[in-house]
Design an enzyme around this catalytic site. Sequence first.
Site, PDB file in Angstrom:
ATOM      1  CB  SER A   9      49.664  36.838  34.530  1.00 20.92           C
ATOM      2  OG  SER A   9      49.672  37.875  35.705  1.00 20.92           O
TER       3      SER A   9
ATOM      4  CG  ASP B 238      46.384  44.307  33.854  1.00 22.40           C
ATOM      5  OD1 ASP B 238      46.360  44.142  35.343  1.00 22.40           O
ATOM      6  OD2 ASP B 238      47.039  43.582  33.117  1.00 22.40           O
TER       7      ASP B 238
ATOM      8  CG  HIS C  56      45.691  40.717  34.806  1.00 21.71           C
ATOM      9  ND1 HIS C  56      46.716  41.046  34.522  1.00 21.71           N
ATOM     10  CD2 HIS C  56      45.451  39.552  35.252  1.00 21.71           C
ATOM     11  CE1 HIS C  56      47.586  40.011  34.799  1.00 21.71           C
ATOM     12  NE2 HIS C  56      46.820  38.904  35.191  1.00 21.71           N
TER      13      HIS C  56
END
Length: 750
Positions: A609, A695, A731
């Site tokens: 991320s 995501d 995600h």
Amino acid sequence: MSTQAEATKNDVISPPVARRDEEKVCFAGVGPADWDAKMPRQSNDSSEKLLDPPVAIPDPYGWLRDDTRENKEILDYLRAENEYSQSMTTHLKGLQDSLYDEFLSSIQETDYTTPRSREGFWYYTRTFKGESYSAYCRAPKTSDTFSINWDGTKESPIMPGEEVYLNVNELAKDKSYCSVGRVKPSPSQSYIAYAVDFSGDEKYEMHVRNLETGEDVALTEVASDDLLEIDGLLWGKDDDTLYYMTMDEFHRPYRLYQRKDWNSDAPTDTLLKEELDDLFWCSSYKSLDGKYIFFDTASKETSEVWYLSTEDESSVTEMKCVAKRRNKVLYEVEHGDDSWYVWTNVDGSPNMKLMSSPATADSAANWELVVDANGTPLFDGSLAKSLDSVTVLNTHVVIEGREGGIPRVWVYSKETKKMKMLSFDEDAYDVGMLAHFEADTKSIAVSYDSLVTPPSSIEISLDDDSQRTVLKTKAVPGYDKGSYGCDRMEVLSRDGETKVPISVVYSNETMEKVKAGERVPVHLYGYGSYGACMEADFDTTRLPLIKRGMIYVIAHIRGGGEMGRQWYEEPNGAKYLCKKNTFNDFVDVAKFLVDTWTTPEMLSCEGRSAGGLLIGASINQAPELFKCAILGVPFVDVAVTMTDSTIPLTSGEWVEWGNPNEEKYHQYMMEYSPMNNVQKGKTYPACWLTGGLNDPRVAYWEPAKMTATLRHANPDNENPICMKLDLSAGHFSASDRYKYFRELAYDYSF
């Protein structure tokens, strides 16, 4: 590590070549002629000057963005990337299987979590060998303590009278994805309300289950058959009232509703509070004593908390404000003893201070520092120690924070006004409170682990912290703690002043080789954003790497919160116009590792991320330092994403990274945004990028665009550039624990 040469021997297919639209650009600054005027270019309270005329940012792969996730050309391209990555790693199938088997062999597949007391029951979860998800369980509480007499089989109950009230394996049947969010027992313990996401897009359905009959109801919009999509849920004072949060079109939680008579033919919804400022992210919670419902709205720099008494919820629907928002003042609130306990950076303190006041509206003027028996503030907001959370019990206040870069837990007695920090034998460790559902208690339970010590749940007396009982220790089959070692070290950053902590774990056999002068493989992990802390914790999935002779290093770089908020905030942290400190620290740690233990040919790195941003920026800055890089759901198209408020969650991030539409931040961001700084004519490390089609946090097109950019810049790169995109996840990767281990085996085999 998969090399191009090794993969070629297996007649792999050629990498997909994404078409480039050289005329496609994204404009930073004032809105271009075709811009929707309703979409902001900067925050409402910003006084910074927008770029005018707007500046074009090249975006040749911008066509890969499809908000519907249905464009055939794009989906075909993503599948082609998956096929290429599959062909490039076919020769690693044996290694992937071995890693997967080792992951499983290091966990107890049939297991349970530590039971926690709640209104006459012990609540816990179980996992079963061969089943992908948890089962939520409870058992009647017959005394204040418990002992487990379990034979280790899936058929046997953990505690007498065990009841499985929510089996996620049943929910997940015939689903490609299933993630259960909050699970909340009702005040009478007769119902549970829970949230479940079946796509990975973090849009949760809200269900209520009758624990006596098993009836399960998916709640719908009032006077509609449309399912409720929620972000959070709470029970009120009784079983008739629920509270839930909803999200706006950009996936931002912003509204709190109260639903009365949810189980009747005519339920009613009341909007209690909403936040229309895109910078603010909202949440809701109930005080531990059950007396208040809170609505917390906060940006990265400013917050505000509203409250509603559960005693009045049947007749009052107007929430009151604890303290009106003030720019760059953060605060959080708990209730106890008819008082607010507030932790805040008011008056510009570098860390949070602990304050209290009577539990009234607009109370800021009455906030006073909580002091000990000598009149010394418990937490004054100074650099010495940081405060993260507060749990208010009937007789004590438990405070979690950090000191010396290590997580700490302090216990403060309301009666004696003395505070003591809990101590443990190891120098570096991870410790934190387990879930507590009851304010009336004589003890607390914490979770404790370190890089070499598996997690334990420890019950500790509030009056005498030497009275400790280990409730449960995580079983790690085949693990011998004596075969491993760990260190906490500091690396001097390039500024000549900042000392960057690193946590190191290794096998003793590998460290003996290092001491003998041999160079060994090293894997370097980092994150460095949002003030988040990467703890020196225990992780069984590292063991296969360490057993193969790797040293595993966690870099506690600036941008995180390991050394307090000053490690994160300007002027010396890594936010806004000092964000490059994050990447510089990481590269400096990598150079240290090359100088001491390893070589660039044996150094790999990983981040996820915002940690993917870290890896992207670091390999752009020093591609020669690394042989392999893992970029998990990476935020790499920073400049383009942050100009465009039509992308979900973007505007709220302006108070984390800065706004490239503004003159103040544009050039600085352009200098580190990974997509815009890929070097030509350089040998890049082998790169493994991952993403999830659904995501909502880091869109799938970011790793896709970065993959294409890396290949285009260096078409003859000797190391492969591969992307693996999960077409059914979001995600947080796979929700199925076995699938997660498979995905991780892919990552590590690369």
